[in-house]
Design a protein around this motif. Structure first.
Motif, PDB file in Angstrom:
ATOM      1  N   ARG A  17      55.752 -11.170  26.741  1.00 46.89           N
ATOM      2  CA  ARG A  17      57.099 -10.921  26.227  1.00 46.89           C
ATOM      3  C   ARG A  17      57.999 -10.206  27.230  1.00 46.89           C
ATOM      4  O   ARG A  17      59.156  -9.929  26.939  1.00 46.89           O
ATOM      5  N   GLY A  18      57.458  -9.865  28.395  1.00 46.84           N
ATOM      6  CA  GLY A  18      58.231  -9.160  29.411  1.00 46.84           C
ATOM      7  C   GLY A  18      58.410  -7.685  29.098  1.00 46.84           C
ATOM      8  O   GLY A  18      59.340  -7.048  29.591  1.00 46.84           O
ATOM      9  N   GLN A  19      57.513  -7.125  28.297  1.00 47.16           N
ATOM     10  CA  GLN A  19      57.624  -5.736  27.864  1.00 47.16           C
ATOM     11  C   GLN A  19      56.571  -4.834  28.481  1.00 47.16           C
ATOM     12  O   GLN A  19      56.421  -3.687  28.063  1.00 47.16           O
ATOM     13  N   PHE A  20      55.838  -5.326  29.460  1.00 47.85           N
ATOM     14  CA  PHE A  20      54.791  -4.548  30.104  1.00 47.85           C
ATOM     15  C   PHE A  20      54.691  -5.008  31.546  1.00 47.85           C
ATOM     16  O   PHE A  20      54.876  -6.191  31.837  1.00 47.85           O
ATOM     17  N   PRO A  21      54.404  -4.089  32.480  1.00 48.88           N
ATOM     18  CA  PRO A  21      54.301  -4.480  33.896  1.00 48.88           C
ATOM     19  C   PRO A  21      53.261  -5.565  34.128  1.00 48.88           C
ATOM     20  O   PRO A  21      52.242  -5.629  33.439  1.00 48.88           O
ATOM     21  N   ARG A  22      53.524  -6.393  35.110  1.00 52.11           N
ATOM     22  CA  ARG A  22      52.590  -7.448  35.483  1.00 52.11           C
ATOM     23  C   ARG A  22      51.495  -6.854  36.370  1.00 52.11           C
ATOM     24  O   ARG A  22      51.755  -5.950  37.162  1.00 52.11           O
ATOM     25  N   PRO A  23      50.290  -7.364  36.272  1.00 56.83           N
ATOM     26  CA  PRO A  23      49.210  -6.881  37.133  1.00 56.83           C
ATOM     27  C   PRO A  23      49.307  -7.505  38.523  1.00 56.83           C
ATOM     28  O   PRO A  23      50.064  -8.450  38.745  1.00 56.83           O
ATOM     29  N   VAL A  24      48.532  -6.963  39.431  1.00 62.50           N
ATOM     30  CA  VAL A  24      48.402  -7.540  40.769  1.00 62.50           C
ATOM     31  C   VAL A  24      46.982  -8.059  40.916  1.00 62.50           C
ATOM     32  O   VAL A  24      46.044  -7.489  40.361  1.00 62.50           O
ATOM     33  N   SER A  25      46.820  -9.159  41.633  1.00 64.53           N
ATOM     34  CA  SER A  25      45.492  -9.735  41.862  1.00 64.53           C
ATOM     35  C   SER A  25      44.755  -8.908  42.903  1.00 64.53           C
ATOM     36  O   SER A  25      45.344  -8.454  43.885  1.00 64.53           O
ATOM     37  N   LEU A  26      43.474  -8.726  42.668  1.00 68.31           N
ATOM     38  CA  LEU A  26      42.635  -8.035  43.646  1.00 68.31           C
ATOM     39  C   LEU A  26      42.049  -9.069  44.584  1.00 68.31           C
ATOM     40  O   LEU A  26      41.577 -10.123  44.145  1.00 68.31           O
ATOM     41  N   GLY A  28      39.964 -11.429  46.733  1.00 66.79           N
ATOM     42  CA  GLY A  28      38.613 -11.953  46.719  1.00 66.79           C
ATOM     43  C   GLY A  28      37.949 -12.039  45.351  1.00 66.79           C
ATOM     44  O   GLY A  28      36.757 -12.284  45.271  1.00 66.79           O
ATOM     45  N   SER A  29      38.713 -11.834  44.280  1.00 67.45           N
ATOM     46  CA  SER A  29      38.100 -11.946  42.960  1.00 67.45           C
ATOM     47  C   SER A  29      39.137 -12.406  41.947  1.00 67.45           C
ATOM     48  O   SER A  29      40.325 -12.492  42.238  1.00 67.45           O
ATOM     49  N   ARG A  30      38.676 -12.674  40.750  1.00 68.64           N
ATOM     50  CA  ARG A  30      39.588 -13.061  39.678  1.00 68.64           C
ATOM     51  C   ARG A  30      40.131 -11.836  38.953  1.00 68.64           C
ATOM     52  O   ARG A  30      40.921 -11.964  38.038  1.00 68.64           O
ATOM     53  N   ALA A  31      39.701 -10.665  39.356  1.00 72.53           N
ATOM     54  CA  ALA A  31      40.109  -9.422  38.698  1.00 72.53           C
ATOM     55  C   ALA A  31      41.556  -9.073  39.023  1.00 72.53           C
ATOM     56  O   ALA A  31      42.097  -9.459  40.065  1.00 72.53           O
ATOM     57  N   VAL A  32      42.172  -8.368  38.089  1.00 73.95           N
ATOM     58  CA  VAL A  32      43.526  -7.870  38.299  1.00 73.95           C
ATOM     59  C   VAL A  32      43.543  -6.373  38.015  1.00 73.95           C
ATOM     60  O   VAL A  32      42.632  -5.833  37.381  1.00 73.95           O
ATOM     61  N   ALA A  33      44.594  -5.733  38.488  1.00 72.22           N
ATOM     62  CA  ALA A  33      44.772  -4.299  38.249  1.00 72.22           C
ATOM     63  C   ALA A  33      46.261  -4.010  38.155  1.00 72.22           C
ATOM     64  O   ALA A  33      47.099  -4.837  38.541  1.00 72.22           O
ATOM     65  N   TRP A  34      46.592  -2.858  37.640  1.00 73.85           N
ATOM     66  CA  TRP A  34      47.979  -2.441  37.538  1.00 73.85           C
ATOM     67  C   TRP A  34      48.205  -1.264  38.468  1.00 73.85           C
ATOM     68  O   TRP A  34      47.333  -0.409  38.617  1.00 73.85           O
ATOM     69  N   ARG A  35      49.369  -1.234  39.074  1.00 67.78           N
ATOM     70  CA  ARG A  35      49.728  -0.091  39.922  1.00 67.78           C
ATOM     71  C   ARG A  35      49.960   1.126  39.025  1.00 67.78           C
ATOM     72  O   ARG A  35      50.641   1.034  38.004  1.00 67.78           O
ATOM     73  N   GLU A  36      49.402   2.245  39.422  1.00 67.39           N
ATOM     74  CA  GLU A  36      49.568   3.493  38.676  1.00 67.39           C
ATOM     75  C   GLU A  36      51.048   3.804  38.475  1.00 67.39           C
ATOM     76  O   GLU A  36      51.469   4.199  37.387  1.00 67.39           O
ATOM     77  N   SER A  37      51.846   3.593  39.505  1.00 71.40           N
ATOM     78  CA  SER A  37      53.281   3.896  39.417  1.00 71.40           C
ATOM     79  C   SER A  37      53.988   3.013  38.387  1.00 71.40           C
ATOM     80  O   SER A  37      54.887   3.473  37.674  1.00 71.40           O
TER      81      SER A  37
END
Length: 52
Positions: A17-26, A28-37
């Motif tokens: 819905r565009g109401q939460f930050p998008r993750p970034v891809s890590l 070499g893997s299918r995992a994602v994470a969010w920037r603390e900031s």
């Protein structure tokens, strides 16, 4: 999920819905994470402040 008190499905729905930050891809893997900031900014916006 700990910082936001939201479930995984709620986070992904809010992203859709565009109401939460998008993750970034890590590399070499299918995992994602969010920037603390990005998460802190999202929390601050909901709290109505600009505290860090």
């Amino acid at each position: 999920m700990r910082r936001t008190a939201m479930s995984r499905s709620s986070i992904y729905l809010a992203m859709k819905r565009g109401q939460f930050p998008r993750p970034v891809s890590l590399t070499g893997s299918r995992a994602v994470a969010w920037r603390e900031s990005d998460i802190q900014r999202w929390i601050d916006e909901r709290a109505g402040g600009n505290a860090t």
